[in-house]
Design an enzyme around this catalytic site. Structure first.
Site, PDB file in Angstrom:
ATOM      1  CG  ASP A 289      -2.378   1.131   1.157  1.00 20.96           C
ATOM      2  OD1 ASP A 289      -3.241   0.541   1.739  1.00 20.96           O
ATOM      3  OD2 ASP A 289      -2.146   1.535   0.110  1.00 20.96           O
ATOM      4  CD  GLU A 478      -6.958   5.602   2.484  1.00 21.59           C
ATOM      5  OE1 GLU A 478      -6.787   5.985   1.396  1.00 21.59           O
ATOM      6  OE2 GLU A 478      -6.049   5.141   3.365  1.00 21.59           O
TER       7      GLU A 478
HETATM    8  C1  GLC Z   1      -4.378   4.343  -0.003  1.00 19.80           C
HETATM    9  C2  GLC Z   1      -5.318   3.145   0.233  1.00 19.80           C
HETATM   10  C3  GLC Z   1      -5.364   2.020  -1.040  1.00 19.80           C
HETATM   11  C4  GLC Z   1      -4.985   2.713  -2.345  1.00 19.80           C
HETATM   12  C5  GLC Z   1      -3.730   3.241  -2.143  1.00 19.80           C
HETATM   13  C6  GLC Z   1      -3.432   4.025  -3.433  1.00 19.80           C
HETATM   14  O1  GLC Z   1      -3.800   4.882   1.013  1.00 19.80           O
HETATM   15  O2  GLC Z   1      -5.115   2.345   1.535  1.00 19.80           O
HETATM   16  O3  GLC Z   1      -6.529   1.429  -0.764  1.00 19.80           O
HETATM   17  O4  GLC Z   1      -5.083   1.831  -3.260  1.00 19.80           O
HETATM   18  O5  GLC Z   1      -3.338   4.234  -1.121  1.00 19.80           O
HETATM   19  O6  GLC Z   1      -4.108   5.347  -3.479  1.00 19.80           O
END
Ligand code: GLC
Length: 559
Positions: A289, A478
């Site tokens: 991530d 988030e």
């Molecule tokens: C974010 C999320 C993830 C996403 C990534 C790229 O923090 O946790 O779901 O795909 O970063 O945006």
């Protein structure tokens, strides 16, 4: 060995250590120039939430992605780039794209075939702009609705999540069993976040003392937290959807920020290697991530060594990719990461690219840009909205009679941003006319034969047959959506005005999760959960006006 596998092995023998490490790096488009993409042989570029070109339209998206893609083609070996986005409810960063209901609404429809069609339309709009990797579906099983990512999951039942997740994977790919190298609209799926992101306990979110990236936002309570559950529950509830996603042919999986019993997923060799690969037979790549590896240790090089040796094949290093290069190169030179491990990661990355046909000489043209936000896709979104709406109570108060006078009020009645929620145009979403679509008010004005008044317009509000009050959560994404109190805010003045003016009062709720209804709502005649419907709120009108029955079923218990 023949065909793509042979050419992959040949490529690996040709690649320098630096080029191999380049393939393992995924960088945010705002941090790198096309020239550096070519210089470093970068494997992937992403647009984070809101990573849009200016102006934000399909042609400029295609130009932005094309520039990065062409740059990769100009690298020494010309290994094609994989561009990734979070298309979690349509190509949702792109203004003008069709925005589908967030996954919680798709879960309420209970129909995997519908979800497959939604994912297919999403893939077409994404691929039309040259993007071939979608960080979706989120196959979390959210256990605590106070979590800001509840709406990104399909629901609470692992079997439902597994069925919907597998359907979404197949929809993105365009067929069962894996991506289609002959279909330019085939997009790599990326079930996320492995493993147990939805099992974190309230209050278990922890700051990262050595990295101030997460200090930008107020304390998170549960997002990226710790799952204190036993292995049996972890497998039965949270691993189950990945079994289905792998069987559906997924070639990428994203690791979770969260931890299980104190051990961070990004460094969890047992779950990433022994379970995901050994037991589930996953043969694709694991991508971290956003700066996910940084949370493992204060020393970044240790983060690189631990995550790659645990099973992370591609590192989403959105900003400090030069540091990643330096530390990974040093780790390989010192033998902390073996060249065999590097080759294995590169093999998985090249295999995913080959599965999309990216290594083929002749590549089919992308889908036409005219399909972005097309009428057919919007009609599909409207169908999904219709089938997601749940009547919580008040069946005797619906539908709205054909000739009834209607009074519409509430923040959500005429606001595209509120009906779309987070991950829309901007990472956190925003109120207002953020992208073309149809609000509930607009749909009622078009579809309802009786008079439609708007609260506060000064029209005769002394008496209307039916009031429709749309109460909405503020957009969030988030951890920004972690809430200790899930009481839905309904403006008392608006409620009382509408209650006294209307024979019947229907409250429509736009939310990313089940909400606690304030006592005032007891005086409404009906309560309707419409989740976060996206741009096509006409689907809500279709149900309120009786053009379509209420068929949505709660994907989570509603308190
Ligand atoms: C974010 C999320 C993830 C996403 C990534 C790229 O923090 O946790 O779901 O795909 O970063 O945006």
């Amino acid at each position: 060995m023949t065909g793509p596998a042979a050419s992959i092995e040949h490529l690996i023998t040709e690649m320098t250590p630096a080029e191999k490490i380049g393939q393992m790096a995924q960088v945010e488009k705002g941090s790198i120039t096309p020239e550096e993409v070519a210089e470093l042989g970068i494997g992937s570029v992403l647009s984070g939430g809101g990573g849009n070109p200016t102006p934000n339209d399909a042609a400029n998206w295609a130009a932005m992605v094309g520039e990065m893609t062409e740059a990769a083609g100009a690298s020494r070996l010309g290994i094609p780039l994989l561009y990734g986005v979070d298309g979690v409810h349509g190509h949702n960063n792109l203004r003008g794209a069709t925005i589908f209901p967030h996954s919680i609404g798709l879960g309420a429809t209970g129909d995997p075939d519908l979800v497959r069609r939604v994912a297919r339309a999403t893939a077409i709009e994404i691929a039309a702009t040259g993007v071939r990797w979608d960080f979706a579906p989120c196959v979390a099983v959210p256990l605590d609705p106070r979590w800001g990512r509840t709406y990104e999951g399909f629901g609470r039942d692992p079997a439902l999540v597994a069925a919907m997740g597998a359907a979404y994977v197949e929809g993105l790919h365009g067929r069962p069993g894996g991506p289609d190298p002959d279909d330019s609209s085939s997009v790599l799926a990326c079930p996320k976040h492995y493993l147990g992101d939805g099992a974190a306990a309230w209050g278990s979110a922890r700051r990262v003392p050595w990295n101030d990236w997460w200090d930008l936002w107020p304390d998170w309570y549960i997002d990226q937290g710790d799952a204190p559950i036993g292995e049996e529950e972890l497998r039965a509830v949270h691993l189950h959807p990945y079994r289905a996603a792998v069987a559906a042919g997924s070639l990428t999986v994203m690791a979770s920020y969260s931890s299980w019993r104190g051990d961070k997923m990004h460094g969890h060799r047992y779950l990433l290697e022994d379970v995901l690969r050994g037991e589930l037979g996953f043969g694709g790549l694991v991508v971290s991530d956003w700066m996910g590896i940084d949370q493992l240790d204060p020393d970044y090089r240790t983060c690189v060594v631990r995550s790659v040796n645990a099973g992370v094949d591609m590192v989403m290093v959105p900003i400090e990719y030069r540091r990643f290069f330096a530390d990974a190169t040093a780790a390989v030179a010192d033998g902390d990461i073996s060249m065999e491990r590097i080759d294995l990661a590169v093999r998985r990355i090249l295999t995913a690219k080959a599965a999309l046909g990216l290594l083929d000489i002749a590549k089919p043209d992308p889908p036409p840009l005219s399909l972005v936000g097309s009428a057919a896709h919007r009609a599909l979104a409207r169908e999904a909205v219709r089938r997601s709406v749940v009547l919580l109570r008040g069946e005797e108060a619906v539908p709205v009679p054909a000739a009834a006078s209607v009074l519409v009020g509430g923040d959500g009645a005429d606001d595209i941003g509120l009906q779309c929620g987070g991950w829309t145009i901007e990472w956190q979403g925003a109120r207002g006319a953020i992208t073309p679509g149809t609000t509930l008010l607009e749909a009622l004005r078009t579809s309802h034969r009786g008079p439609v008044h708007v609260l506060g317009d000064g029209v005769p509000e002394s008496h209307c047959d039916v009031g429709i009050l749309v109460a909405s959560e503020e957009p969030y994404a988030e951890g920004m959506g972690d809430r200790p109190d899930l009481t839905l805010s309904i403006d008392p003045a608006v409620f009382h005005q509408m209650r006294s003016a209307c024979e019947r009062l229907i409250v429509v709720v736009y939310s990313g999760r089940p909400m606690l209804l304030p006592p005032i709502a007891d005086r409404a005649d009906a309560i309707v959960a419409a989740w976060l419907p996206g741009t096509e709120a006409g689907g809500v009108a279709d149900v309120l006006l009786g053009r379509h029955p209420f068929e949505g079923r709660l994907p989570h218990p509603w308190p």
